[in-house]
Enzyme design. Structure first.
Site, PDB file in Angstrom:
ATOM      1  N   GLU A 119      36.249  36.143  39.088  1.00 18.52           N
ATOM      2  CA  GLU A 119      36.138  37.449  38.470  1.00 18.52           C
ATOM      3  C   GLU A 119      36.991  38.407  39.272  1.00 18.52           C
ATOM      4  OE1 GLU A 119      32.382  38.897  40.252  1.00 18.52           O
ATOM      5  OE2 GLU A 119      34.032  40.140  40.908  1.00 18.52           O
ATOM      6  N   TYR A 130      46.672  35.109  37.474  1.00 19.33           N
ATOM      7  CA  TYR A 130      45.630  34.217  36.960  1.00 19.33           C
ATOM      8  C   TYR A 130      45.976  33.721  35.561  1.00 19.33           C
ATOM      9  CZ  TYR A 130      43.127  36.097  40.955  1.00 19.33           C
ATOM     10  OH  TYR A 130      42.777  36.471  42.232  1.00 19.33           O
TER      11      TYR A 130
END
Length: 164
Positions: A119, A130
């Protein structure tokens, strides 16, 4: 170890308790307090002894050189969560974050993980990294982070499924 080319002489190696102060120096530099993402020294010390936790350090120029980045994750059963990834601002934009992320994925998969997740604050420049490494947004945590000024920031959760 990482397969991404890093234009500097970077050494990736496992870390431990003795490296917490150096990790905190990188974290203090990489995570501005205005977003509330930074972990405390006691949080890192508390997670290190847990089963499946790994700390990976990046040295700029060999084992005796300063630590300029790190990744911290935990693998339990077939899931691995990237808890923290940070690169000192002096070393950002040179492929070090990608090398740390790739090494995390390689080691987690070798440990049996089929689901990688993390997260990160919405708006963090690392979101592009990411996504480029196959992580997909799986959810949003509204007002998850709280900066020192009290302002709230959403977190995005990412997942990457891998086959063994």
């Amino acid at each position: 170890m990482a397969t991404s080319p890093v234009p500097r002489e970077i050494l990736l190696e496992p870390g431990g308790w003795e490296d917490i102060d150096a990790v905190m120096a990188v974290m203090d530099d990489a995570f501005p307090p205005c977003f509330g993402e930074r972990w405390s020294k006691s949080q890192i010390a508390g997670v290190l002894p847990l089963t499946g936790v790994r700390l990976l350090l990046a040295h700029d120029g060999g084992a005796e050189a300063p630590i300029v980045g790190f990744a911290l994750w935990r693998t339990v059963s077939d899931e691995s969560e990237l808890l923290l990834l940070a690169v000192h601002t002096s070393a950002q934009g040179q492929g070090l974050g990608r090398a740390l992320l790739e090494d995390f994925a390689e080691q987690a998969i070798a440990d049996g993980a089929t689901r990688l997740h993390l997260e990160v604050r919405d708006g963090n420049p690392a979101n592009r990294l990411y996504a480029s490494e196959g992580f997909d947004v799986a959810g949003r945590r509204r007002a998850y982070y709280r900066g020192v000024d009290g302002e709230r920031h959403d977190a995005l959760t990412y997942v990457r499924m891998v086959s063994q």
